[in-house]
Design a protein around this motif. Structure first.
Motif, mmCIF file in Angstrom:
data_model
loop_
_atom_site.group_PDB
_atom_site.id
_atom_site.type_symbol
_atom_site.label_atom_id
_atom_site.label_comp_id
_atom_site.label_asym_id
_atom_site.label_seq_id
_atom_site.Cartn_x
_atom_site.Cartn_y
_atom_site.Cartn_z
ATOM 1 N N PRO A 239 0.798 -1.214 0.000
ATOM 2 C CA PRO A 239 0.000 0.000 0.000
ATOM 3 C C PRO A 239 0.843 1.282 0.000
ATOM 4 O O PRO A 239 1.979 1.300 0.477
ATOM 5 N N ALA A 240 0.236 2.340 -0.510
ATOM 6 C CA ALA A 240 0.778 3.697 -0.375
ATOM 7 C C ALA A 240 -0.304 4.568 0.246
ATOM 8 O O ALA A 240 -1.486 4.407 -0.060
ATOM 9 N N TYR A 241 0.123 5.480 1.106
ATOM 10 C CA TYR A 241 -0.826 6.406 1.735
ATOM 11 C C TYR A 241 -0.321 7.832 1.571
ATOM 12 O O TYR A 241 0.776 8.171 2.012
ATOM 13 N N VAL A 242 -1.147 8.658 0.936
ATOM 14 C CA VAL A 242 -0.813 10.072 0.731
ATOM 15 C C VAL A 242 -1.562 10.883 1.785
ATOM 16 O O VAL A 242 -2.799 10.966 1.776
ATOM 17 N N ARG A 243 -0.802 11.490 2.706
ATOM 18 C CA ARG A 243 -1.394 12.200 3.839
ATOM 19 C C ARG A 243 -1.885 13.593 3.434
ATOM 20 O O ARG A 243 -1.532 14.125 2.378
ATOM 21 N N ALA A 244 -2.655 14.182 4.320
ATOM 22 C CA ALA A 244 -3.336 15.451 4.036
ATOM 23 C C ALA A 244 -2.382 16.612 3.830
ATOM 24 O O ALA A 244 -2.732 17.604 3.183
ATOM 25 N N HIS B 14 -5.832 10.895 1.270
ATOM 26 C CA HIS B 14 -6.681 11.700 2.161
ATOM 27 C C HIS B 14 -7.716 12.461 1.327
ATOM 28 O O HIS B 14 -7.411 12.966 0.239
ATOM 29 N N GLU B 15 -8.936 12.548 1.846
ATOM 30 C CA GLU B 15 -10.036 13.162 1.109
ATOM 31 C C GLU B 15 -9.762 14.614 0.724
ATOM 32 O O GLU B 15 -10.317 15.117 -0.262
ATOM 33 N N HIS B 16 -8.884 15.272 1.466
ATOM 34 C CA HIS B 16 -8.528 16.660 1.190
ATOM 35 C C HIS B 16 -7.936 16.837 -0.216
ATOM 36 O O HIS B 16 -8.132 17.876 -0.851
ATOM 37 N N LEU B 17 -7.219 15.849 -0.708
ATOM 38 C CA LEU B 17 -6.585 15.985 -2.011
ATOM 39 C C LEU B 17 -6.939 14.857 -2.981
ATOM 40 O O LEU B 17 -6.341 14.730 -4.038
ATOM 41 N N TYR B 18 -7.935 14.057 -2.620
ATOM 42 C CA TYR B 18 -8.285 12.870 -3.408
ATOM 43 C C TYR B 18 -8.611 13.216 -4.862
ATOM 44 O O TYR B 18 -8.100 12.595 -5.797
ATOM 45 N N SER B 19 -9.461 14.189 -5.085
ATOM 46 C CA SER B 19 -9.905 14.509 -6.437
ATOM 47 C C SER B 19 -8.756 14.963 -7.323
ATOM 48 O O SER B 19 -8.585 14.474 -8.451
ATOM 49 N N ILE C 287 -7.537 2.978 -6.108
ATOM 50 C CA ILE C 287 -7.303 4.147 -5.257
ATOM 51 C C ILE C 287 -8.534 4.385 -4.397
ATOM 52 O O ILE C 287 -9.652 4.487 -4.896
ATOM 53 N N MET C 288 -8.323 4.482 -3.071
ATOM 54 C CA MET C 288 -9.403 4.698 -2.104
ATOM 55 C C MET C 288 -9.238 6.031 -1.383
ATOM 56 O O MET C 288 -8.123 6.433 -1.069
ATOM 57 N N LYS C 289 -10.355 6.666 -1.105
ATOM 58 C CA LYS C 289 -10.372 7.896 -0.313
ATOM 59 C C LYS C 289 -10.457 7.534 1.167
ATOM 60 O O LYS C 289 -11.202 6.629 1.552
ATOM 61 N N VAL C 290 -9.660 8.235 2.022
ATOM 62 C CA VAL C 290 -9.719 8.004 3.464
ATOM 63 C C VAL C 290 -9.900 9.329 4.195
ATOM 64 O O VAL C 290 -9.516 10.394 3.694
ATOM 65 N N ASN D 14 -8.756 9.933 7.517
ATOM 66 C CA ASN D 14 -7.704 10.285 8.460
ATOM 67 C C ASN D 14 -6.649 9.189 8.513
ATOM 68 O O ASN D 14 -6.778 8.139 7.874
ATOM 69 N N ASP D 15 -5.609 9.438 9.321
ATOM 70 C CA ASP D 15 -4.510 8.487 9.455
ATOM 71 C C ASP D 15 -4.970 7.140 9.999
ATOM 72 O O ASP D 15 -4.497 6.086 9.570
ATOM 73 N N GLN D 16 -5.887 7.172 10.965
ATOM 74 C CA GLN D 16 -6.329 5.929 11.598
ATOM 75 C C GLN D 16 -7.025 5.013 10.597
ATOM 76 O O GLN D 16 -6.778 3.803 10.569
ATOM 77 N N GLN D 17 -7.888 5.589 9.777
ATOM 78 C CA GLN D 17 -8.558 4.779 8.762
ATOM 79 C C GLN D 17 -7.547 4.217 7.762
ATOM 80 O O GLN D 17 -7.619 3.048 7.376
ATOM 81 N N ALA D 18 -6.602 5.056 7.358
ATOM 82 C CA ALA D 18 -5.572 4.595 6.425
ATOM 83 C C ALA D 18 -4.763 3.456 7.028
ATOM 84 O O ALA D 18 -4.468 2.447 6.361
ATOM 85 N N LEU D 19 -4.380 3.597 8.299
ATOM 86 C CA LEU D 19 -3.592 2.567 8.971
ATOM 87 C C LEU D 19 -4.340 1.236 9.009
ATOM 88 O O LEU D 19 -3.767 0.170 8.723
ATOM 89 N N GLU D 20 -5.614 1.279 9.370
ATOM 90 C CA GLU D 20 -6.402 0.049 9.444
ATOM 91 C C GLU D 20 -6.501 -0.625 8.086
ATOM 92 O O GLU D 20 -6.393 -1.858 7.984
ATOM 93 N N LEU D 21 -6.690 0.165 7.040
ATOM 94 C CA LEU D 21 -6.799 -0.399 5.696
ATOM 95 C C LEU D 21 -5.446 -0.951 5.201
ATOM 96 O O LEU D 21 -5.398 -2.016 4.582
ATOM 97 N N MET D 22 -4.386 -0.250 5.488
ATOM 98 C CA MET D 22 -3.065 -0.713 5.052
ATOM 99 C C MET D 22 -2.700 -2.039 5.716
ATOM 100 O O MET D 22 -2.087 -2.911 5.094
ATOM 101 N N ASN D 23 -3.078 -2.195 6.983
ATOM 102 C CA ASN D 23 -2.765 -3.427 7.711
ATOM 103 C C ASN D 23 -3.764 -4.555 7.435
ATOM 104 O O ASN D 23 -3.522 -5.698 7.835
#
Length: 472
Positions: free
Chosen positions: A237-242, A279-284, A378-381, A383-392
């Motif tokens: 996984p990759a996670y792009v933070r806000a 992160h939903e802030h920059l998803y689009s 590509i999924m919209k999240v 916050n960090d906690q949701q991203a962490l749960e999905l990545m794991n």
């Protein structure tokens, strides 16, 4: 009559090479020769081994262009990228050669006049390496060089798809002046491979490949107490933070790097990015820019210099990827690149156009299983906690990448990620100074770094006590 295996090019299905499978009697001779050679090889000091290993790498580099052509023909990577594999292989090999001395140094423990206590690293014996086709030189060198530098002898069994690579390695070590039978290779099918790994003269096995392949090997050697290293792939996984601000230079670099991490080598990498959380802030804005970058690929014959995306390794691989796409779309995913955008009509069935899926979730195979193809969801999240749960939420645990300006919070996230490696603002990369490990179903054991030498040797303790009178 001896059986043969064939290397069939994914470019056009022509036979590149045919070789006879090793016979039962040849297996016995091969392993016997490796054990005999190991006794002498282990007596050479590390500096002497280093000279020979460096010379072998030099010999490979002298034939870079020829080998690059062979890589492209055998496994379908665009020719413009193939020579780089030899350069990176050389860097990786030379690092592992250079750290052998400190990694293998004898440990001396608070010795006195009356007692001496030491721990030495002792070679295991004969190492059998089963190497994959997707990065045929990089993956093989991870095990070959530390095995040899530690004093073991090596037998290499390369993938049928890249069988010429084992012959190239053998020629290079021969040109370097390596003593006879210290490095050998063989061409095998599944049955002969099983006979080799079970043989009492094999003391360590290194396998890079599928989960099912790793499970088969584990079952085959059950009860034999042989050490086994497994590198079994991932669904990374990759996670792009806000804090990655849209339209910033970092934003562009982030997208560019993740696109490359997804699609280089047609996604046929164990540590390719296969799922992305934004992160939903920059998803689009992220998805728009990402899709435009993907559309810049040129899928064509990999022997053409301007091709940037080649075929998958065979029809079965392409069929599996198409099934993943169909299943995801049937469950509500949106395919972002039109079927006719890339002209693949005149290409063989195993040429798969890149695809980006939105509106994906973890009920879809593409987000939960290894694709090994140029497709990504590509999924919209929130916050960090949701991203962490999905990545794991994965059976795999090879690598994960975080994309952020905030190193402190990224480190907190990294500590909670269930992977062998975590990247910040990088992906799909092996640093030879770092241990390459997998957790969960991504494997076990360690390649690269000074730690790799621990599993290719055994510790031997020495306690020497003087019987003379002592004041200690």
């Amino acid at each position: 009559m001896s059986k043969k295996i064939s290397c069939i090019s994914p470019i056009d299905n022509r036979i590149i090479a045919e070789r006879e499978i090793i016979s039962d009697s040849e297996i016995v001779e091969l392993i016997h020769a490796a054990n005999n050679a190991q006794n002498t090889w282990s007596e050479l000091n590390i500096a002497e081994k280093a000279v020979l290993c460096h010379q072998a790498i030099d010999a490979l580099l002298e034939n870079t262009q020829e080998i690059a052509q062979e890589i492209s023909l055998q496994m379908g990577r665009p020719i413009q990228f193939c020579a780089a594999e030899l350069q990176v292989m050389a860097q990786r090999a030379r690092y592992m050669i250079d750290v052998a001395q400190p990694a293998l140094d004898t440990i001396s423990i608070e010795n006195t006049n009356s007692k001496k206590r030491l721990i030495k690293r002792i070679a295991l014996g004969v190492v059998f390496i089963i190497a994959p086709w997707n990065y045929p030189y990089l993956t093989a060198i991870n095990a070959i060089i530390p095995a040899l530098m530690a004093g073991n002898t090596v037998i290499l069994k390369h993938s049928t798809q890249t069988l010429l690579c084992s012959e190239r390695f053998h020629l290079a070590f021969e040109q370097a002046g390596l003593p006879s039978n210290v490095f050998q290779y063989c061409h095998c099918d599944h049955q002969t491979t099983e006979k080799i790994i079970k043989h009492e003269g094999i003391h360590y096995i290194s396998f890079t490949g599928s989960i099912s392949g790793g499970a088969t090997i584990e079952n085959s050697i059950a009860g034999l107490f042989k050490p086994l290293a497994l590198e079994l792939g991932g669904n990374d996984p990759a996670y792009v933070r806000a804090d990655v601000e849209p339209r910033s230079e970092m934003f562009k670099q982030t997208v560019d790097n993740i696109v490359d991490g997804c699609f280089f080598n047609s996604g046929q990498s164990c540590c390719a990015v296969e799922r992305i959380y934004v992160h939903e802030h920059l998803y689009s804005e992220f998805t728009d820019y990402f899709i435009e970058k993907v559309k810049q690929y040129n899928i064509a014959n990999p022997l053409d210099n301007d091709t940037s995306l080649g075929p998958l390794i065979n029809d079965n691989a392409a069929t599996k990827a198409r099934q993943q796409l169909s299943q995801a779309i049937s469950k509500g995913a949106t395919a972002c690149i039109a079927k006719n955008y890339f002209n693949t009509e005149d290409l063989a069935k195993n040429y798969l156009a890149p695809q980006v899926l939105l509106n994906v979730d973890h009920s879809m195979d593409i987000m939960m299983s290894e694709s090994f193809a140029p497709i990504v969801g590509i999924m919209k999240v929130k916050n960090d906690q949701q991203a962490l749960e999905l990545m794991n939420d994965s059976q795999y645990g090879l690598t994960a990448s975080l994309w952020s300006n905030d190193e402190n919070n990224s480190m907190l996230l990294a500590d909670k990620l269930q992977t062998g490696t975590v990247f910040l603002n990088r992906c799909d990369y092996l640093d030879p100074a770092l241990a390459w490990v997998g957790v969960k179903n991504s494997g076990r054991g360690c390649a690269l770094s000074v730690l790799a030498y621990q599993q290719l040797t055994r510790p031997k303790s020495y306690y020497f006590q003087s019987l003379k009178p002592s004041v200690d």
